[in-house]
Design an enzyme around this catalytic site. Structure first.
Site, mmCIF file in Angstrom:
data_model
loop_
_atom_site.group_PDB
_atom_site.id
_atom_site.type_symbol
_atom_site.label_atom_id
_atom_site.label_comp_id
_atom_site.label_asym_id
_atom_site.label_seq_id
_atom_site.Cartn_x
_atom_site.Cartn_y
_atom_site.Cartn_z
ATOM 1 N N ASN A 213 0.837 -1.202 0.000
ATOM 2 C CA ASN A 213 0.000 0.000 0.000
ATOM 3 C C ASN A 213 0.870 1.249 0.000
ATOM 4 O O ASN A 213 1.838 1.336 0.766
ATOM 5 C CB ASN A 213 -0.861 -0.031 1.279
ATOM 6 C CG ASN A 213 -1.958 1.011 1.299
ATOM 7 O OD1 ASN A 213 -2.728 1.128 0.352
ATOM 8 N ND2 ASN A 213 -2.035 1.770 2.381
ATOM 9 N N HIS A 250 -4.615 9.879 -2.073
ATOM 10 C CA HIS A 250 -4.898 11.151 -1.395
ATOM 11 C C HIS A 250 -4.630 12.245 -2.433
ATOM 12 O O HIS A 250 -3.482 12.596 -2.694
ATOM 13 C CB HIS A 250 -3.969 11.337 -0.188
ATOM 14 C CG HIS A 250 -4.191 10.333 0.905
ATOM 15 N ND1 HIS A 250 -5.339 10.316 1.667
ATOM 16 C CD2 HIS A 250 -3.423 9.317 1.360
ATOM 17 C CE1 HIS A 250 -5.260 9.331 2.551
ATOM 18 N NE2 HIS A 250 -4.117 8.713 2.382
ATOM 19 N N GLU A 279 -7.381 4.640 0.333
ATOM 20 C CA GLU A 279 -7.498 5.751 1.293
ATOM 21 C C GLU A 279 -7.990 7.013 0.589
ATOM 22 O O GLU A 279 -7.539 8.129 0.882
ATOM 23 C CB GLU A 279 -6.143 6.021 1.972
ATOM 24 C CG GLU A 279 -5.567 4.811 2.682
ATOM 25 C CD GLU A 279 -4.274 5.085 3.428
ATOM 26 O OE1 GLU A 279 -3.914 6.272 3.597
ATOM 27 O OE2 GLU A 279 -3.615 4.116 3.838
ATOM 28 N N ASP A 281 -9.258 10.326 -0.685
ATOM 29 C CA ASP A 281 -9.860 11.611 -0.323
ATOM 30 C C ASP A 281 -9.347 12.639 -1.320
ATOM 31 O O ASP A 281 -8.276 12.473 -1.890
ATOM 32 C CB ASP A 281 -9.616 12.015 1.139
ATOM 33 C CG ASP A 281 -8.167 11.967 1.580
ATOM 34 O OD1 ASP A 281 -7.260 12.006 0.723
ATOM 35 O OD2 ASP A 281 -7.927 11.895 2.795
#
Ligand code: 9MR
Length: 485
Positions: A213, A250, A279, A281
Site C-alpha cells: 500500500n 490522497h 485511502e 480523499d
C-alpha cells in the site's frame, strides 16, 4: 506521519507508455475479455455499498473505534459501507505498545462491529516506518527484523480468517525522482524486509489477501509508481506471496488526479494482482475527480473496491480540505452523488476468474512455493445467474503436493439467507484449513456451509470462502452443487 504531497514539476509528459508496459497492459485486457461473463444487474444501488456490490465491488471507509458510539457516524457507516479499515487501531504502536505484549481492544471493537454488521475488514498496517512504538523505533538490525516477524505473526495470527486484505507493508518507497526505497529503520535491516514481511503474513493468515500500500503512486509516469510496479513484478516472478496493491489516492492540487490513473490500475492488474483504492480523499471533494476515480476502478476488472479515508469531512485527517463524501453534519455532498452515479453506470466485474481471489502465491510456509501453474477457474454450476438459488466457481492455486482453492458463491435472482457448496475433491486430496466457511468432511465430497457473517448475500451479489489442502486440488467440474439454505 502524514505523507507530504510532492509537487513534481519535472513530471514527464503523459500519454506515452514504455513499450513493455503497454504490451503487458494490452495482454491483460485481452485476457480479462476472454473470461468476461457479466453478472446480471438488477437495479441501481441507492447506497455506495449496494451500488458497488451490484458491480462485484466493495465500498469501504476508514473507521475510528471511538466514533462508533456517535449515532450519526454509525448510521452513515451502516447504511453506506460494506468494508472498513481501522484508521489507526491496527498499527504497530496500537497493537504492540510494549515488545511482545499485544493490545487488541480497539481493533477488536472494529472487527466485531464489522462482522456483526456484515462488513468486511481491510487490515492496516503490519509493517510501516511510521507509527511504530518507541521500543521498535529504537531497534535495528536482526533485533528489529525479528521483532517485525514476531509482530506480523502475532497480529495477523490474532485476526486469522477475519481479514479480507492486509496492508502488509505500507509506504516503503521514497518520494521524488529515484523510484527507490524510502530510508527507514526497517529498510536498513536489509532490502529483503518487504518480502520477509509478506511471507510471514502468508504463513500467519493464508486466507487474507496480502497488499502493498502506498501514496503518490497514481500517476503511471511517476518514478515512485514505476518503483512499486517493478517490485511487484519481481515478487510475482519469484513467487513472493503478494495478492494486491493498494493505491491510497490522497488527491489534491499538489498530487492531482492523473489522466493515466486507469492505465496505472490496468498495468498493475496485468501483473496478476488485485488493485484496490485504499485511502481515497480529494481536496474540496472535486466531483470530477471522484467520478473519474470511481469509473476508472470499475473499468478495471481486477479493481476490487474503493475505500474513502473517513466518513464526514470532520472525520478526515485533512478536515480543512473538506475532502470526503459527507459534510460535517453527515449530509451527502455533490461528490457523493458523483460517486454513486459512477458506480451505477460502471462495468460489472466478471463472475468467472474473479479478480478478488488470491492469486497463485498461497503456499503454506512448509511447502514448496507455488510454481508457474496459473489459477484455473471453471464456469459456475447451474442454475445460471438470474435464477433463484446460487452458483459457485473455484479458482485453484496448485503446487507440488498442495493447493489453495478460493470459491465464489453467487446468489441468483433471490437473496441468500444461508448457503452451502459441495465440492468433490480428487482421490488423495485432503482439506487442512478452511476460511469464511464451515467444512463438513475433509476428503471426497466436502460440503462447505456459510459462517455467521457471510450467509446473507443479496440478489446477484457474491461472497467468497477458501480452503487449503494437501494433494491435488479440485479442478474443472468439481462443484457438485450450490444450495440456498
Ligand atoms: O488518518 C490517520 C491519522 O488519524 C493519523 O494521525 C495518521 C498518523 O500517521 O495516519 C493517518 O492515516 C494514514 C494512513 O495510516 C497511511 N496513509 C496516510 C494516512 C494519512 O496520513
Amino acid at each position: 506521519m502524514k505523507p507530504d504531497p510532492i509537487p513534481d514539476p519535472s513530471r514527464p509528459s503523459r500519454g506515452r507508455l514504455p513499450r513493455t508496459a503497454a504490451l503487458t497492459g494490452a495482454a491483460g485486457t485481452l485476457a480479462a475479455g476472454l473470461v468476461l461473463v457479466l453478472a446480471g444487474t438488477a437495479s441501481a444501488g441507492t447506497t455506495l455499498g449496494t451500488a458497488a456490490a451490484e458491480k462485484g465491488r466493495y465500498f469501504g471507509t476508514a473507521v475510528a473505534a471511538y466514533k462508533l458510539s456517535d449515532s450519526t457516524y454509525s448510521g452513515i457507516l451502516n447504511r453506506e459501507f460494506n468494508m472498513v479499515t481501522p484508521e489507526n487501531e491496527m498499527k504497530w504502536d496500537a497493537t504492540e505498545p510494549n515488545q511482545n505484549q499485544f493490545s487488541y481492544g480497539s481493533a477488536d471493537q472494529i472487527v466485531n462491529y464489522a462482522q456483526s454488521h456484515g462488513m468486511r475488514v481491510r487490515g492496516h498496517a503490519l509493517a510501516w516506518h511510521s507509527q511504530q512504538p518507541g521500543w521498535a523505533q529504537n531497534l535495528s538490525g536482526t533485533a528489529l527484523r525479528n521483532a517485525m516477524i514476531n509482530h506480523i505473526t502475532n497480529v495477523a495470527g490474532h485476526y486469522k480468517g477475519k481479514i479480507y486484505a492486509w496492508d502488509v507493508v505500507n509506504e516503503a518507497f521514497a518520494d521524488g525522482g529515484g523510484g527507490g526505497r524510502r530510508d527507514s529503520n526497517l529498510q536498513r535491516t536489509g532490502n529483503d524486509w518487504i518480502e520477509v514481511a509478506f511471507r510471514t503474513a502468508r504463513a500467519a493468515d493464508p486466507g487474507a489477501k496480502l497488499c502493498y500500500n502506498d501514496y503518490n503512486t497514481d500517476d503511471w509516469n511517476q518514478a515512485k509508481t514505476q518503483g512499486v510496479y517493478n517490485m511487484v513484478k519481481d515478487f510475482k516472478a519469484r513467487g513472493v506471496p503478494i495478492d494486491c496493491v493498494g493505491f491510497q489516492s490522497h488527491l489534491n492540487n499538489q498530487s492531482p488526479y492523473p489522466s493515466n490513473y486507469r492505465t496505472t490500475l490496468s498495468n498493475f492488474a496485468a501483473l496478476g494482482v488485485e488493485v484496490q483504492i485504499t485511502e481515497l480523499d480529494i481536496e474540496q471533494a472535486n466531483t470530477t475527480w471522484y467520478r473519474n476515480v470511481t469509473s476508472d476502478c470499475l473499468a478495471v476488472a481486477a479493481c476490487a473496491g474503493i475505500t474513502v479515508w473517513g466518513i464526514r469531512d470532520s472525520d478526515s485527517w485533512r478536515s480543512s480540505q473538506n475532502p470526503l463524501l459527507f459534510d460535517g453534519s453527515g449530509n451527502k455532498k455533490a461528490a457523493y452523488t458523483a460517486v454513486l452515479d459512477a458506480l451505477n453506470s460502471g462495468t460489472p466485474v466478471p463472475t468467472t476468474a474473479p479478480p478478488t481471489s488470491n492469486p497463485p502465491t498461497s503456499a503454506p510456509p512448509t511447502s514448496p512455493p507455488p510454481t508457474s501453474a496459473p489459477p484455473t477457474s471453471e464456469p459456475p454450476t447451474s442454475p445460471p445467474p438470474g435464477n433463484a438459488g446460487c452458483t459457485a466457481s473455484v479458482t485453484l492455486n496448485q503446487w507440488n503436493g498442495g493447493f489453495v482453492a478460493n470459491v465464489r458463491v453467487i446468489a441468483g435472482a433471490a437473496a441468500l439467507n444461508g448457503w452451502s457448496v459441495t465440492i468433490a475433491l480428487p482421490s488423495g486430496a485432503s482439506v487442512t484449513n478452511t476460511w469464511s466457511a464451515q467444512a463438513s468432511g475433509s476428503s471426497g465430497a466436502v460440503r462447505f456451509a456459510n459462517v455467521n457473517y457471510n450467509g446473507t448475500v443479496g440478489a446477484g451479489q457474491s461472497t467468497e470462502f477458501g480452503f487449503q489442502g494437501t494433494g491435488t486440488g479440485p479442478g474443472a467440474g468439481s462443484v457438485q452443487s450450490c444450495t440456498a439454505a
